[in-house]
Enzyme design. Structure first.
Site, PDB file in Angstrom:
ATOM      1  N   CYS A  91       0.574  -0.972  -0.222  1.00 48.15           N
ATOM      2  CA  CYS A  91      -0.870  -0.458   0.273  1.00 48.15           C
ATOM      3  C   CYS A  91       0.721   1.726   0.286  1.00 48.15           C
ATOM      4  O   CYS A  91       0.527   1.998  -0.709  1.00 48.15           O
ATOM      5  CB  CYS A  91      -0.496   0.146   1.322  1.00 48.15           C
ATOM      6  SG  CYS A  91      -1.574  -1.186   1.534  1.00 48.15           S
TER       7      CYS A  91
HETATM    8  C1  BEZ Z   1       0.529  -4.543   1.666  1.00 45.07           C
HETATM    9  O1  BEZ Z   1       0.002  -3.264   1.344  1.00 45.07           O
HETATM   10  O2  BEZ Z   1       2.042  -4.997   1.516  1.00 45.07           O
HETATM   11  C2  BEZ Z   1      -0.441  -5.943   2.023  1.00 45.07           C
HETATM   12  C3  BEZ Z   1      -1.247  -5.377   2.731  1.00 45.07           C
HETATM   13  C4  BEZ Z   1      -2.047  -6.603   3.448  1.00 45.07           C
HETATM   14  C5  BEZ Z   1      -1.607  -8.172   2.680  1.00 45.07           C
HETATM   15  C6  BEZ Z   1      -0.566  -7.749   1.821  1.00 45.07           C
HETATM   16  C7  BEZ Z   1       0.572  -6.879   1.760  1.00 45.07           C
END
Ligand code: BEZ
Length: 211
Positions: free
Chosen positions: A45
């Site tokens: 994210c």
């Molecule tokens: C991420 O944004 O890195 C992420 C969020 C939820 C699960 C896996 C990765």
């Protein structure tokens, strides 16, 4: 009920990092992208929000406003934005909705409980000036989105909103487009004076008309 293409994008008011926003008012008369991400302080994210911030001029050129969402709170968003700015060498320049009560997530069916009960998946909605939903895509949490693809789809949508054309596989801005099936072949020269090729009676190509 699940949202579908052509539905009016549900309106809402929400707390965001740029104050309280009424969604339809925020979009105004232009295009919009509403996208959710699973959670603040997660690696994928962080890269996504940085990537969107860097593309702000590209979205603006397309008269398109972006707005992000996660179910974390405002204070969390604000502190995380500092991390995004620092690590992605950018400045987050669009609002992030703090959807702690999941009002907007539920309105847009962004929580897929069989994937994860607590967090939103990576949903994307493109909304037209008529406030209708033009595109819905859902990515898994572990896959960061390709925002260049989103710009490509907006280019296609804006072109087809103005001309009787569609865009072929892997089309990119500047390449030939498909003449809509509703146009009779004999009417093509009048409508598309830059020329056309009839590959099959149902497959007619013409240069991108707005260039
Ligand atoms: C991420 O944004 O890195 C992420 C969020 C939820 C699960 C896996 C990765």
């Amino acid at each position: 009920m699940a949202l579908r293409l052509g539905d009016i994008a549900p309106d809402f008011s929400a707390e965001t990092t740029e104050g309280t926003i009424n969604f339809h008012e925020y979009l105004g008369t232009g295009w919009g992208v509403l996208f959710s991400h699973p959670a603040d302080y997660t690696p994928v994210c962080t890269t996504e929000l940085g990537a969107v911030a860097k593309l702000k001029d590209e979205f603006s050129k397309r008269n398109t406003k972006v707005i992000a969402l996660s179910v974390d709170g405002l204070e969390s968003h604000r502190l995380w934005i500092d991390d995004i700015n620092e690590t992605q060498n950018t400045v987050v320049n669009f609002p992030i909705i703090a959807d702690q009560d999941r009002k907007v997530s539920e309105l847009y069916d962004m929580i897929h409980p069989n994937s994860n009960e607590n967090f939103t998946v990576r949903s994307v909605f493109v909304i037209g000036p008529d406030k209708k939903i033009k595109l819905i895509i859902t990515y898994p949490a572990s896959t960061g989105r390709n925002f260049d693809e989103l710009l490509r789809v907006i280019d296609s949508l804006q072109l087809t909103a103005n001309y009787s054309v569609a865009t072929p596989a892997n089309w990119k801005h500047g390449e030939d487009v498909v003449v809509a099936p509703a146009i009779k072949t004999e009417d093509i020269p009048g409508k598309f004076p830059k020329g056309h090729k009839v590959i099959k009676p149902y497959l007619r190509m013409t240069p991108q008309p707005d260039l």
